[in-house]
Structures are given as C-alpha cells and as structure tokens.
Design an enzyme around this catalytic site. Structure first.
Site, short mmCIF file in Angstrom:
data_model
loop_
_atom_site.label_atom_id
_atom_site.label_comp_id
_atom_site.label_asym_id
_atom_site.label_seq_id
_atom_site.Cartn_x
_atom_site.Cartn_y
_atom_site.Cartn_z
N TYR A 167 -29.42 -9.52 -89.07
CA TYR A 167 -28.06 -9.00 -88.92
C TYR A 167 -28.22 -7.49 -88.74
O TYR A 167 -28.86 -6.83 -89.57
CB TYR A 167 -27.21 -9.25 -90.16
CG TYR A 167 -26.89 -10.69 -90.44
CD1 TYR A 167 -26.06 -11.42 -89.59
CD2 TYR A 167 -27.38 -11.31 -91.59
CE1 TYR A 167 -25.74 -12.74 -89.88
CE2 TYR A 167 -27.06 -12.63 -91.88
CZ TYR A 167 -26.24 -13.34 -91.01
OH TYR A 167 -25.93 -14.64 -91.30
N ASP A 195 -23.29 -14.77 -83.75
CA ASP A 195 -22.03 -15.49 -83.95
C ASP A 195 -21.28 -15.05 -85.20
O ASP A 195 -20.33 -15.71 -85.63
CB ASP A 195 -22.28 -17.01 -84.01
CG ASP A 195 -23.21 -17.43 -85.15
OD1 ASP A 195 -23.59 -16.56 -85.95
OD2 ASP A 195 -23.57 -18.62 -85.20
N HIS A 288 -23.18 -21.33 -86.67
CA HIS A 288 -23.40 -20.90 -88.06
C HIS A 288 -23.08 -22.02 -89.03
O HIS A 288 -22.63 -21.77 -90.15
CB HIS A 288 -22.56 -19.66 -88.37
CG HIS A 288 -23.28 -18.60 -89.16
ND1 HIS A 288 -23.92 -17.54 -88.56
CD2 HIS A 288 -23.47 -18.44 -90.49
CE1 HIS A 288 -24.45 -16.77 -89.49
NE2 HIS A 288 -24.20 -17.30 -90.66
#
Length: 415
Positions: A167, A195, A288
């Site tokens: 991330y 996402d 996810h």
C-alpha cells in the site's frame, strides 16, 4: 460469553468468552468449509470479525463464492489420466501447484506465529507466499522462518518465492524504504494493491473494540479505537495515498529497479488493457475479497469480461485471481479462463487456526480436489486447460461488452 451483536453501530467490549473451545482434530476436517466453520466457533470475537468481515452488505463477498457454481463443467472422457502434473510457474518461479497465499493483514490475530507459519506451509507445499504491508511480523523474520523450515520431501525442483504487497504511503519515502527492505529480504516481486485507495467500510470489524497494543511488524502502524469504531482495516489503512495513479508506476519501478511489478485489484477489462499497456508483469483480478467496494463485480465475472473484450491480455501479462475460491472446481474454472495461479486469502487464516499444519492441509484439500477435477475432465497438465471445458451460458448475458472505439482509445492511451 460476552455478546458481540450489540446495536447497529455500537462499539462492543469483549472480555473473556468461551469461543476458544476445543478444536476438532485437524485430520477430521475434509473440506475448506469445515475450516471456516471451526474458525467461526473458535476464533476470538475480534479475530472472527476482522477475518470474516467484508464491505457493507457483503454482496460481493457472497457472490465471489456463489458465482463459480453457475459455470458448468464440460468433461471429456476416455483419456489417459493416470498421471497428472499440477506444476506451473509464477513470474518464472517454478511452483508445485497453481496456488499461492494472497496477502492478508495481521495474521497474528489468529495464531501466535502468524505469517511465519503461513510461509512455512508454503515452503512445504512448494507454492508462493505474498506478504502484506500490514503483516504482523517484518518480512525479514517471515523470510527467515521460511528458509529455516525443514521439508522432508523437498526434491529441490521448486523455488517457493516470497512476494511483497504494497500500500503506497502518503509519505512516499516511507514506501521507498519499505520496498528496499522487501528487496533486501528477498522479495521476488512487488504486488501493488490498486483496489483500496481508501479502506472499505467493514461493519462487523468496526463493532468490536480492538486491542490497542496491536501493530504491524512490517509497516509499524498501530491499532486504535475511535468514534467510528474499532475497525482494524480502517485504522491501519489511514496512511494509504489516495492520489496514486498510473503515472506513479514509474516511481514504483525506480524504488526497486528490476523487480517485477504486479497490479493487484483489477476489476474491469478497461483496467486490464491499461495494465498490459503500462508494461506491468502481471495482474491479479481481485476485489479484495469483497472488503473494499460492495456490489463490485465478482472476480470470475471479470475474467469472463476480459475473455469477451480483451483476450490478448492473457497473452501479454500473467493473470492471477483471488476471491471466493473454496473448491478445486473453482480453481479449475479459473485456470480454464486463462489464470496462471489462484490466490487464497481468508482460507489461509482459517487454516492458520491450526498453525502451519492447518494452512498446509487447507491448501492440500484444494490441490487434491483440483487434481480430481482435472482427471474427471480428461486433462493431465495445466497447459491443457482452456474455456472449452466450461459452459458459462447461464451468466454470459451479464457480461458487459466494451465498445471497439473505447478499447482502441485505451490501447493508444499514454499513461
């Protein structure tokens, strides 16, 4: 046992409870659903809420799992299926089966050894492990645990790669340092999650207070409770840079030159086309696990969408998928649709309830079911699989068709 239902939106404190009941013997679990049922009864309330939760009304989570069953198989008979080879590769690394452990956060909530035990299981199975930015342990410790784990039947023919999921931090230098740590620890590729520019709303996770002593051993981010609730996913994702765009892929490559880049979270054929045009090495079709945006398309529908609108993407980049895989038939169907390997997310945590032996057994069940499905369908190796083994007519009418002019514009776009 303290109730965890509460009123909608209420933050519930959890004291001692009886959910840590005696688990049935591992050898009595014969399906992935058995593992989930045991987890629902024996995880701590917070661990169960965190692992099982998904965005808002859970439609995408549920459809991820149920839509696979709407694709029918078309078995071929009278073929010699006495020997089946499940071996394949991910980014050039030879693995024993077309499966890998997807990145999941804070595995220590389930078992003290957390991601270290997941990596031990992956080594025993000869498959890849992708470690989350929000892992409980530093990647260095996870890699060390994998290297040190003895495998009695290791024939030396498989590489068992570790990958690292990222991330991007609002402070890009933090991410640069993290990427370089991952490279130095032996990560073989970077999986950039695309996402979740912001965390999804996972109400079950929010309703139960978190232990504020928890933190990620990789990112260093800690857990806390606030006026919105006790959601681990939301609080730990507060640093994520929502400004990340296609233009920033060049920056990502500059941080770790030479390492393959994989985009995790492709949910449309348009973004699959753009990803291939951007020169990434692979994509993961994923929503996810339904944890980000509810009512987004289930992963297998995106694969069908790609087959209709951009089949060339499967030839230009490696395609992986995760979300809702609970049976070997699900794995088989994904492979027939051009997927190179299938990721297991929540399932590895249900297995981790029993340590590395549980993770291994969970995935071995999927592997055995896949082998049985291949034999039943008349296939003996992964490279023989193709859409002709499938009948998707019951859902084909739901697949969008991309306008040719739009597709051409996407191919010509300069990102």
């Amino acid at each position: 046992m303290t109730s965890v239902s509460g009123k909608a939106g209420a933050l519930v404190s959890i004291g001692s409870d009886d959910r840590q009941a005696a688990k049935p013997s591992l050898d009595t679990l014969i399906s992935t659903h058995d593992f989930e049922l045991v987890a629902s009864k024996t995880f701590s309330p917070k661990a169960w809420a965190f692992v099982s939760s998904a965005a808002t009304d859970l439609y995408t989570k549920q459809r991820n799992a149920t839509t696979f069953s709407r694709i029918r198989l078309r078995p071929r008979a009278l073929r010699d299926v006495s020997k089946v080879d499940l071996g394949t590769t991910m980014l050039g690394h030879r693995i024993r089966a077309p499966l890998f452990c997807s990145p999941v956060a804070m595995s220590k909530l389930v078992h003290e050894e957390g991601e270290k035990d997941v990596s031990r299981a992956c080594k025993a199975l000869g498959i890849a492990h992708c470690v989350s930015t929000s892992a409980s342990y530093p990647l260095e410790e996870i890699a060390s645990a994998m290297r040190a784990h003895r495998v009695l039947d290791d024939d030396g023919g498989f590489e068992v790669p570790l990958f690292f999921q990222l991330y991007v931090d609002k402070n890009r230098e933090n991410s640069r340092r993290l990427l370089q740590r991952a490279r130095d620890a032996g990560a073989k590729a970077i999986f950039l999650t695309i996402d979740a520019p912001v965390p999804g709303k996972r109400e079950a996770d929010e309703r139960i207070r978190s232990d504020e002593g928890l933190s990620s051993g990789m990112s260093g981010v800690g857990v806390k409770n606030d006026a919105k609730g006790g959601g681990i996913g939301r609080v730990m994702g507060g640093y994520i840079d929502a400004s990340m765009s296609w233009r920033d892929l060049a920056w990502l490559r500059s941080c770790v030159p030479g390492l393959p880049v994989v985009l995790k979270g492709v949910q449309t054929c348009e973004d699959a086309i753009l990803a291939a045009g951007a020169g990434v090495d692979a994509i993961v079709v994923s929503n996810h696990g339904g944890r980000s945006l509810d009512t987004s398309s289930e992963s297998v529908m995106v694969l069908l969408e790609m087959h209709r609108n951009c089949p060339e993407v499967f030839r230009s980049v490696e395609v992986y998928v995760d979300g809702g895989i609970t049976r070997g038939t699900d794995v088989f169907k994904a492979l027939c649709l051009g997927v190179k390997a299938v990721g297991i997310g929540r399932g590895q945590l249900y297995g981790l309830n029993y340590g590395h032996e549980g993770v291994a057994r969970y995935i071995e069940i999927l592997r055995d079911e896949l082998e049985t499905t291949m034999k039943m369908c008349g296939a003996t190796s992964i490279d023989q699989l193709h859409p002709g083994y499938l009948n998707s007519l019951s859902i084909d009418h739901k697949i969008p068709t991309l306008d040719p002019a739009t597709k051409l514009a996407l191919i010509k776009s300069k990102l």
